[in-house]
Motif scaffolding. Structure first.
Motif, PDB file in Angstrom:
ATOM      1  N   ALA A  78       0.811  -1.224   0.000  1.00  0.00           N
ATOM      2  CA  ALA A  78       0.000   0.000   0.000  1.00  0.00           C
ATOM      3  C   ALA A  78       0.842   1.272   0.000  1.00  0.00           C
ATOM      4  CB  ALA A  78      -0.953   0.003   1.189  1.00  0.00           C
ATOM      5  N   GLU A  79       2.028   1.227   0.580  1.00  0.00           N
ATOM      6  CA  GLU A  79       2.863   2.422   0.658  1.00  0.00           C
ATOM      7  C   GLU A  79       3.345   2.901  -0.709  1.00  0.00           C
ATOM      8  OE1 GLU A  79       2.294   0.676   4.416  1.00  0.00           O
ATOM      9  OE2 GLU A  79       3.114  -0.265   2.626  1.00  0.00           O
ATOM     10  N   THR A  80       3.193   2.086  -1.743  1.00  0.00           N
ATOM     11  CA  THR A  80       3.589   2.488  -3.099  1.00  0.00           C
ATOM     12  C   THR A  80       2.480   3.236  -3.827  1.00  0.00           C
ATOM     13  OG1 THR A  80       2.888   0.384  -4.068  1.00  0.00           O
ATOM     14  CG2 THR A  80       5.182   0.533  -3.328  1.00  0.00           C
ATOM     15  N   ARG A  81       1.361   3.480  -3.148  1.00  0.00           N
ATOM     16  CA  ARG A  81       0.228   4.175  -3.767  1.00  0.00           C
ATOM     17  C   ARG A  81       0.597   5.617  -4.108  1.00  0.00           C
ATOM     18  NH1 ARG A  81      -0.421   4.023   1.686  1.00  0.00           N
ATOM     19  NH2 ARG A  81      -0.939   5.992   2.722  1.00  0.00           N
ATOM     20  N   GLU A  82      -0.195   6.220  -4.981  1.00  0.00           N
ATOM     21  CA  GLU A  82       0.039   7.597  -5.418  1.00  0.00           C
ATOM     22  C   GLU A  82      -0.243   8.592  -4.307  1.00  0.00           C
ATOM     23  OE1 GLU A  82       1.619   9.773  -6.903  1.00  0.00           O
ATOM     24  OE2 GLU A  82       0.884   9.741  -8.962  1.00  0.00           O
ATOM     25  N   HIS A  83       0.346   9.764  -4.412  1.00  0.00           N
ATOM     26  CA  HIS A  83       0.067  10.902  -3.520  1.00  0.00           C
ATOM     27  C   HIS A  83      -1.385  11.293  -3.760  1.00  0.00           C
ATOM     28  CE1 HIS A  83       1.095  15.337  -2.383  1.00  0.00           C
ATOM     29  NE2 HIS A  83       0.379  14.739  -1.455  1.00  0.00           N
ATOM     30  N   LEU A  84      -2.220  11.126  -2.769  1.00  0.00           N
ATOM     31  CA  LEU A  84      -3.657  11.315  -2.963  1.00  0.00           C
ATOM     32  C   LEU A  84      -4.008  12.800  -3.050  1.00  0.00           C
ATOM     33  CD1 LEU A  84      -6.419   9.188  -1.333  1.00  0.00           C
ATOM     34  CD2 LEU A  84      -6.810  11.494  -2.116  1.00  0.00           C
ATOM     35  N   GLY A  85      -4.483  13.184  -4.225  1.00  0.00           N
ATOM     36  CA  GLY A  85      -4.911  14.551  -4.446  1.00  0.00           C
ATOM     37  C   GLY A  85      -6.066  14.652  -5.421  1.00  0.00           C
ATOM     38  N   HIS A  86      -6.389  13.516  -6.065  1.00  0.00           N
ATOM     39  CA  HIS A  86      -7.456  13.479  -7.070  1.00  0.00           C
ATOM     40  C   HIS A  86      -8.270  12.197  -6.896  1.00  0.00           C
ATOM     41  CE1 HIS A  86      -5.652  16.850  -9.170  1.00  0.00           C
ATOM     42  NE2 HIS A  86      -4.490  16.225  -9.122  1.00  0.00           N
ATOM     43  N   SER A  87      -9.419  12.170  -7.524  1.00  0.00           N
ATOM     44  CA  SER A  87     -10.310  11.013  -7.418  1.00  0.00           C
ATOM     45  C   SER A  87      -9.636   9.704  -7.837  1.00  0.00           C
ATOM     46  CB  SER A  87     -11.566  11.242  -8.263  1.00  0.00           C
ATOM     47  OG  SER A  87     -11.224  11.436  -9.628  1.00  0.00           O
ATOM     48  N   CYS A  88      -8.775   9.748  -8.822  1.00  0.00           N
ATOM     49  CA  CYS A  88      -8.147   8.519  -9.320  1.00  0.00           C
ATOM     50  C   CYS A  88      -7.237   7.871  -8.291  1.00  0.00           C
ATOM     51  CB  CYS A  88      -7.362   8.794 -10.598  1.00  0.00           C
ATOM     52  SG  CYS A  88      -5.972   9.908 -10.381  1.00  0.00           S
ATOM     53  N   ASP A  89      -6.866   8.623  -7.254  1.00  0.00           N
ATOM     54  CA  ASP A  89      -5.957   8.123  -6.230  1.00  0.00           C
ATOM     55  C   ASP A  89      -6.684   7.525  -5.035  1.00  0.00           C
ATOM     56  OD1 ASP A  89      -3.961   9.220  -7.880  1.00  0.00           O
ATOM     57  OD2 ASP A  89      -4.155  11.157  -6.879  1.00  0.00           O
ATOM     58  N   VAL A  90      -8.020   7.534  -5.056  1.00  0.00           N
ATOM     59  CA  VAL A  90      -8.823   6.891  -4.029  1.00  0.00           C
ATOM     60  C   VAL A  90      -8.989   5.432  -4.444  1.00  0.00           C
ATOM     61  CG1 VAL A  90     -11.077   6.803  -2.887  1.00  0.00           C
ATOM     62  CG2 VAL A  90     -10.045   9.026  -3.461  1.00  0.00           C
ATOM     63  N   GLY A  91      -8.632   4.535  -3.557  1.00  0.00           N
ATOM     64  CA  GLY A  91      -8.646   3.116  -3.890  1.00  0.00           C
ATOM     65  C   GLY A  91      -9.972   2.430  -3.663  1.00  0.00           C
ATOM     66  N   ARG A  92      -9.906   1.111  -3.740  1.00  0.00           N
ATOM     67  CA  ARG A  92     -11.073   0.266  -3.494  1.00  0.00           C
ATOM     68  C   ARG A  92     -10.732  -0.742  -2.401  1.00  0.00           C
ATOM     69  NH1 ARG A  92     -12.793  -2.388  -8.899  1.00  0.00           N
ATOM     70  NH2 ARG A  92     -10.597  -2.249  -9.424  1.00  0.00           N
ATOM     71  N   ALA A  93     -11.735  -1.210  -1.735  1.00  0.00           N
ATOM     72  CA  ALA A  93     -11.553  -2.190  -0.659  1.00  0.00           C
ATOM     73  C   ALA A  93     -10.912  -3.465  -1.210  1.00  0.00           C
ATOM     74  CB  ALA A  93     -12.897  -2.506  -0.012  1.00  0.00           C
ATOM     75  N   PRO A  94     -10.153  -4.159  -0.364  1.00  0.00           N
ATOM     76  CA  PRO A  94      -9.498  -5.389  -0.804  1.00  0.00           C
ATOM     77  C   PRO A  94     -10.447  -6.409  -1.444  1.00  0.00           C
ATOM     78  CG  PRO A  94      -8.638  -4.721   1.306  1.00  0.00           C
ATOM     79  CD  PRO A  94      -9.788  -3.798   1.000  1.00  0.00           C
ATOM     80  N   ALA A  95     -11.657  -6.548  -0.924  1.00  0.00           N
ATOM     81  CA  ALA A  95     -12.606  -7.518  -1.502  1.00  0.00           C
ATOM     82  C   ALA A  95     -12.966  -7.149  -2.937  1.00  0.00           C
ATOM     83  CB  ALA A  95     -13.867  -7.601  -0.641  1.00  0.00           C
ATOM     84  N   ALA A  96     -13.124  -5.866  -3.218  1.00  0.00           N
ATOM     85  CA  ALA A  96     -13.426  -5.429  -4.583  1.00  0.00           C
ATOM     86  C   ALA A  96     -12.238  -5.678  -5.504  1.00  0.00           C
ATOM     87  CB  ALA A  96     -13.812  -3.950  -4.593  1.00  0.00           C
ATOM     88  N   LEU A  97     -11.022  -5.442  -5.020  1.00  0.00           N
ATOM     89  CA  LEU A  97      -9.823  -5.705  -5.825  1.00  0.00           C
ATOM     90  C   LEU A  97      -9.657  -7.207  -6.060  1.00  0.00           C
ATOM     91  CD1 LEU A  97      -7.402  -3.165  -4.125  1.00  0.00           C
ATOM     92  CD2 LEU A  97      -8.354  -3.006  -6.445  1.00  0.00           C
ATOM     93  N   GLN A  98      -9.928  -7.998  -5.027  1.00  0.00           N
ATOM     94  CA  GLN A  98      -9.795  -9.456  -5.145  1.00  0.00           C
ATOM     95  C   GLN A  98     -10.718 -10.023  -6.223  1.00  0.00           C
ATOM     96  OE1 GLN A  98      -7.581 -11.307  -2.637  1.00  0.00           O
ATOM     97  NE2 GLN A  98      -7.532 -12.223  -4.660  1.00  0.00           N
ATOM     98  N   ALA A  99     -11.893  -9.440  -6.353  1.00  0.00           N
ATOM     99  CA  ALA A  99     -12.842  -9.902  -7.365  1.00  0.00           C
ATOM    100  C   ALA A  99     -12.321  -9.669  -8.781  1.00  0.00           C
ATOM    101  CB  ALA A  99     -14.188  -9.204  -7.180  1.00  0.00           C
ATOM    102  N   VAL A 100     -11.542  -8.609  -8.971  1.00  0.00           N
ATOM    103  CA  VAL A 100     -11.003  -8.276 -10.294  1.00  0.00           C
ATOM    104  C   VAL A 100      -9.662  -8.959 -10.546  1.00  0.00           C
ATOM    105  CG1 VAL A 100     -10.256  -6.363 -11.777  1.00  0.00           C
ATOM    106  CG2 VAL A 100     -12.195  -6.050 -10.240  1.00  0.00           C
ATOM    107  N   PHE A 101      -8.877  -9.135  -9.485  1.00  0.00           N
ATOM    108  CA  PHE A 101      -7.535  -9.733  -9.590  1.00  0.00           C
ATOM    109  C   PHE A 101      -7.454 -10.939  -8.650  1.00  0.00           C
ATOM    110  CE2 PHE A 101      -7.167  -5.129 -10.298  1.00  0.00           C
ATOM    111  CZ  PHE A 101      -6.564  -5.095 -11.551  1.00  0.00           C
ATOM    112  N   PRO A 102      -8.129 -12.038  -9.008  1.00  0.00           N
ATOM    113  CA  PRO A 102      -8.238 -13.173  -8.081  1.00  0.00           C
ATOM    114  C   PRO A 102      -6.915 -13.869  -7.766  1.00  0.00           C
ATOM    115  CG  PRO A 102      -9.134 -13.741 -10.234  1.00  0.00           C
ATOM    116  CD  PRO A 102      -8.845 -12.270 -10.263  1.00  0.00           C
ATOM    117  N   ASP A 103      -5.901 -13.686  -8.600  1.00  0.00           N
ATOM    118  CA  ASP A 103      -4.620 -14.352  -8.368  1.00  0.00           C
ATOM    119  C   ASP A 103      -3.640 -13.514  -7.552  1.00  0.00           C
ATOM    120  OD1 ASP A 103      -4.485 -12.549 -10.536  1.00  0.00           O
ATOM    121  OD2 ASP A 103      -2.698 -13.532 -11.313  1.00  0.00           O
TER     122      ASP A 103
END
Length: 178
Positions: A78-103
């Motif tokens: 998580a520490e590699t995430r972008e400097h949050l200043g815009h909507s694109c830098d707001v993430g999604r919950a782990p369960a939502a990410l897991q559904a898209v990237f199951p591996d």
């Protein structure tokens, strides 16, 4: 041995952002051009002999990592995430990410792994510069402490700029010097 910082491919946010206002594209994914950039980067990255892949949990970085490293295990940090200043830098919950990237494993992430704080005029939390800079100092130290080298870190322009003083183009690769 080397630590290679790789900026994600063009995102839907990158494609439309003019600086005039936030287009409100949360956790933006890659555009078709972003997919092409990541696929092209795979050829160059193959020559680097990468032994470990670390990636931001933002979708554009995950998509880029998966295109460049289709069979390698990707470690989300998580520490590699972008400097949050815009909507694109707001993430999604782990369960939502897991559904898209199951591996890819997200089980170690809290439900909200991005910065939470004061909201700007459009309702997006903004990470103060000093908080981001402190995170980058810790990240640089943690990356240098990792044993597996060469190491690839798929992340974001502001992260790479903070760590190296260079702001690469999409899918640009910059080496982190000791």
């Amino acid at each position: 041995m080397s630590i290679h910082l790789i900026r994600h491919g063009q995102s839907a946010f990158n494609a439309v952002f003019t600086g005039a206002g936030d287009p409100m594209i949360f956790d933006a994914g890659l555009t078709p051009l972003g997919h092409e950039q990541a696929t092209a980067a795979r050829i160059h990255v193959a020559e680097l002999g990468i032994r470990e892949v670390i990636c931001s949990p933002l979708t554009r970085a995950l998509q880029t990592a998966r295109l460049i490293f289709p069979t390698d295990h990707i470690h989300v940090v998580a520490e590699t995430r972008e400097h949050l200043g815009h909507s694109c830098d707001v993430g999604r919950a782990p369960a939502a990410l897991q559904a898209v990237f199951p591996d890819i494993s997200f089980s170690h992430l809290p439900d909200i792994w991005w910065h939470q704080g004061e909201l700007n005029a459009v309702g997006v939390p903004v990470e103060p510069a000093d908080v981001f800079e402190a995170r980058m100092v810790l990240l640089a130290s943690a990356l240098r402490a990792r044993d597996a080298r060469p190491l690839a870190v798929v992340c974001h322009g502001h992260v790479i700029d903070a760590l190296t003083g260079t702001h690469p183009d999409n899918c640009g690769i910059v080496e982190l010097r000791n």
